[in-house]
Design a protein around this motif. Structure first.
Motif, short mmCIF file in Angstrom:
data_model
loop_
_atom_site.label_atom_id
_atom_site.label_comp_id
_atom_site.label_asym_id
_atom_site.label_seq_id
_atom_site.Cartn_x
_atom_site.Cartn_y
_atom_site.Cartn_z
N HIS A 245 1.01 -1.48 -0.09
CA HIS A 245 0.58 0.07 -0.06
C HIS A 245 0.62 0.92 -0.06
O HIS A 245 1.42 1.12 0.40
N GLY A 246 0.93 2.44 -0.53
CA GLY A 246 0.84 3.24 -0.19
C GLY A 246 1.12 4.10 0.62
O GLY A 246 0.38 3.48 1.83
N ASP A 247 2.05 5.17 0.95
CA ASP A 247 2.40 5.54 2.83
C ASP A 247 1.23 6.33 2.89
O ASP A 247 1.44 6.70 4.20
N HIS B 211 -9.42 1.08 -1.12
CA HIS B 211 -7.83 0.57 -2.56
C HIS B 211 -7.89 -0.58 -2.59
O HIS B 211 -8.23 -1.11 -4.01
N ALA B 212 -7.91 -1.20 -1.76
CA ALA B 212 -7.86 -3.16 -1.94
C ALA B 212 -9.05 -3.28 -2.70
O ALA B 212 -9.04 -4.08 -3.37
N LYS B 213 -10.06 -3.17 -2.29
CA LYS B 213 -11.63 -2.81 -2.47
C LYS B 213 -11.32 -3.04 -4.18
O LYS B 213 -12.54 -3.88 -4.94
N ILE B 214 -11.60 -1.55 -4.83
CA ILE B 214 -11.69 -1.12 -5.80
C ILE B 214 -10.73 -2.12 -6.45
O ILE B 214 -10.70 -2.78 -7.90
N ASP C 214 1.33 -6.46 0.62
CA ASP C 214 -0.03 -5.74 1.61
C ASP C 214 -1.18 -6.48 0.56
O ASP C 214 -2.28 -6.79 0.57
N LEU C 215 -0.70 -6.67 -1.08
CA LEU C 215 -1.92 -6.93 -2.50
C LEU C 215 -1.00 -7.59 -3.07
O LEU C 215 0.11 -7.59 -3.69
N ILE C 216 -1.61 -9.42 -3.65
CA ILE C 216 -1.29 -9.99 -4.66
C ILE C 216 -2.29 -9.96 -6.06
O ILE C 216 -3.06 -10.38 -5.18
N VAL D 107 -4.50 1.72 -9.48
CA VAL D 107 -3.77 0.57 -8.91
C VAL D 107 -1.88 1.36 -8.87
O VAL D 107 -1.97 1.78 -7.57
N ARG D 108 -1.21 1.54 -9.92
CA ARG D 108 -0.72 2.31 -9.27
C ARG D 108 -0.54 3.87 -8.96
O ARG D 108 0.87 4.28 -8.18
N SER D 109 -1.22 4.29 -8.50
CA SER D 109 -1.57 5.44 -8.48
C SER D 109 -1.92 5.31 -6.56
O SER D 109 -2.40 5.91 -5.64
N VAL D 110 -2.00 4.18 -5.93
CA VAL D 110 -2.40 3.96 -4.31
C VAL D 110 -1.43 3.38 -4.20
O VAL D 110 -1.40 2.69 -3.36
#
Length: 101
Positions: free
Chosen positions: A10-12, A22-25, A58-60, A87-90
């Motif tokens: 995840h972004g900081d 974000h993960a849901k989206i 955090d995400l795969i 994805v790249r934005s978050v």
């Protein structure tokens, strides 16, 4: 078949609530691509890996394609580009591996 595995952190600059949203989206947008892009066999986004203490991801994204050509089609498809832009934005620290299964 070709496997395409991507790991992100995840972004900081986001709260826990924002990270969950974000993960849901990310999950919904990437998993929906299986029905939109030819040659995609499966797409699964894991948003709740077990806490290991090492914090490597955090995400795969775990995806399977019919061929390398199908993977290339997926990567260049406008729907994937739209999802990937979000994805790249978050996220940060993207790691990827592709291999024959």
């Amino acid at each position: 078949m070709v496997k395409h595995i991507v790991l992100w952190k995840h972004g900081d600059n986001f709260s826990e609530t924002e990270k969950q949203e974000h993960a849901k989206i990310i999950k919904e947008s990437l998993e929906a691509l299986v029905h939109k892009i030819p040659g995609v066999i499966s797409i699964k986004v894991i948003t709740n890996p077990l806490p290991s203490g090492s914090g490597d991801a955090d995400l795969i994204l775990d995806s399977t394609f019919e061929s390398i050509d199908a993977l290339n089609t997926y990567q260049e498809h406008p729907e994937h580009i739209k999802a990937a832009t979000y994805v790249r934005s978050v996220v940060k620290d993207r790691k990827c591996i592709d291999y024959w299964e």
